[in-house]
Design a protein around this motif. Structure first.
Motif, PDB file in Angstrom:
ATOM      1  N   UNK A   7       0.884  -1.003   0.022  1.00  0.00           N
ATOM      2  CA  UNK A   7       0.049  -0.052  -0.148  1.00  0.00           C
ATOM      3  C   UNK A   7       0.879   1.263   0.143  1.00  0.00           C
ATOM      4  N   UNK A   8       1.959   1.264   0.911  1.00  0.00           N
ATOM      5  CA  UNK A   8       2.799   2.290   1.057  1.00  0.00           C
ATOM      6  C   UNK A   8       3.623   2.670  -0.281  1.00  0.00           C
ATOM      7  N   UNK A   9       3.925   1.562  -0.723  1.00  0.00           N
ATOM      8  CA  UNK A   9       4.832   1.624  -1.956  1.00  0.00           C
ATOM      9  C   UNK A   9       4.160   2.150  -3.253  1.00  0.00           C
ATOM     10  N   UNK A  10       2.684   1.546  -3.448  1.00  0.00           N
ATOM     11  CA  UNK A  10       1.897   2.145  -4.611  1.00  0.00           C
ATOM     12  C   UNK A  10       1.604   3.415  -4.406  1.00  0.00           C
ATOM     13  N   UNK A  11       1.307   3.867  -3.153  1.00  0.00           N
ATOM     14  CA  UNK A  11       0.581   5.205  -2.887  1.00  0.00           C
ATOM     15  C   UNK A  11       2.045   6.290  -3.085  1.00  0.00           C
ATOM     16  N   UNK A  12       3.008   5.734  -3.030  1.00  0.00           N
ATOM     17  CA  UNK A  12       4.274   6.739  -3.214  1.00  0.00           C
ATOM     18  C   UNK A  12       4.487   7.042  -4.602  1.00  0.00           C
ATOM     19  N   UNK A  13       4.067   6.319  -5.822  1.00  0.00           N
ATOM     20  CA  UNK A  13       4.199   6.722  -7.146  1.00  0.00           C
ATOM     21  C   UNK A  13       3.453   7.901  -7.414  1.00  0.00           C
ATOM     22  N   UNK A  14       3.827   8.493  -8.342  1.00  0.00           N
ATOM     23  CA  UNK A  14       3.309   9.834  -8.670  1.00  0.00           C
ATOM     24  C   UNK A  14       2.055   9.689  -9.445  1.00  0.00           C
ATOM     25  N   UNK A  27      -8.567  -3.637  -2.555  1.00  0.00           N
ATOM     26  CA  UNK A  27      -8.314  -2.207  -2.699  1.00  0.00           C
ATOM     27  C   UNK A  27      -7.302  -1.866  -3.978  1.00  0.00           C
ATOM     28  N   UNK A  28      -8.084  -1.000  -4.564  1.00  0.00           N
ATOM     29  CA  UNK A  28      -7.676  -0.616  -6.097  1.00  0.00           C
ATOM     30  C   UNK A  28      -6.773   0.481  -6.239  1.00  0.00           C
ATOM     31  N   UNK A  29      -5.909   0.484  -7.282  1.00  0.00           N
ATOM     32  CA  UNK A  29      -4.888   1.539  -7.256  1.00  0.00           C
ATOM     33  C   UNK A  29      -5.132   1.986  -8.654  1.00  0.00           C
ATOM     34  N   UNK A  91      10.367 -10.353  -3.185  1.00  0.00           N
ATOM     35  CA  UNK A  91       9.863  -8.913  -3.034  1.00  0.00           C
ATOM     36  C   UNK A  91      10.444  -7.979  -4.277  1.00  0.00           C
ATOM     37  N   UNK A  92      11.731  -8.123  -4.591  1.00  0.00           N
ATOM     38  CA  UNK A  92      12.102  -7.376  -5.714  1.00  0.00           C
ATOM     39  C   UNK A  92      11.607  -7.423  -7.150  1.00  0.00           C
ATOM     40  N   UNK A  93      11.104  -8.675  -7.383  1.00  0.00           N
ATOM     41  CA  UNK A  93      10.455  -9.019  -8.608  1.00  0.00           C
ATOM     42  C   UNK A  93       9.138  -8.477  -8.191  1.00  0.00           C
ATOM     43  N   UNK A  94       8.223  -8.693  -7.311  1.00  0.00           N
ATOM     44  CA  UNK A  94       6.881  -8.118  -7.260  1.00  0.00           C
ATOM     45  C   UNK A  94       6.959  -6.566  -7.458  1.00  0.00           C
ATOM     46  N   UNK A  95       8.076  -5.997  -6.858  1.00  0.00           N
ATOM     47  CA  UNK A  95       8.122  -4.610  -6.927  1.00  0.00           C
ATOM     48  C   UNK A  95       8.478  -3.895  -8.526  1.00  0.00           C
ATOM     49  N   UNK A  96       9.221  -4.917  -9.078  1.00  0.00           N
ATOM     50  CA  UNK A  96       9.568  -4.533 -10.424  1.00  0.00           C
ATOM     51  C   UNK A  96       8.146  -4.722 -11.086  1.00  0.00           C
TER      52      UNK A  96
END
Length: 119
Positions: A7-14, A27-29, A91-96
């Motif tokens: 949640x924090x990671x996605x909401x930090x994206x512009x 929860x949709x982004x 985790x690094x793959x999921x972030x990518x």
């Protein structure tokens, strides 16, 4: 959930906004007015799947490499993929993958929307 940072990671994206679709327990982004990711919960409210959008060839390749990446739950099975939250996807793959989903959807927005979100 294994990926508590999502949640924090996605909401930090512009330009990202989110909502909760209660009848689906998601929860949709969104980037602009287009969804690029969703965290899907089970009946107990536990995070169960993460839906994200990928180029079809990449999604198909990843489904062959990871048993915890499957066709998108309740979504278009060609463009959408689901990552099981109790699985072994690093985790690094999921972030990518989340970033790729963001940029894939961003690239489909109008130039005007892209400029507004980039400023």
């Amino acid at each position: 959930m294994k990926y508590q940072w999502i949640d924090e990671y996605l909401k930090a994206m512009k330009g990202v906004s989110s909502d909760v679709k209660e009848e689906w327990n998601w929860t949709r982004y969104f980037i602009g007015d287009k969804m690029f990711a969703a965290v899907c919960r089970d009946e107990q409210g536990e995070d169960h799947l993460i839906n994200l959008k990928l180029e079809p060839a990449e999604g198909a390749f990843l489904r062959q490499q990871y048993e915890d990446i499957v066709p998108g739950y309740d979504m278009d099975k060609i463009h959408w993929n689901s990552v099981k939250t109790n699985g072994t996807v690093p985790e690094n793959l999921l972030k990518d993958l989340l970033e790729k989903s963001y940029y894939l959807v961003f690239s489909k927005l109008s130039k005007k929307q892209q400029e507004e979100l980039s400023s």
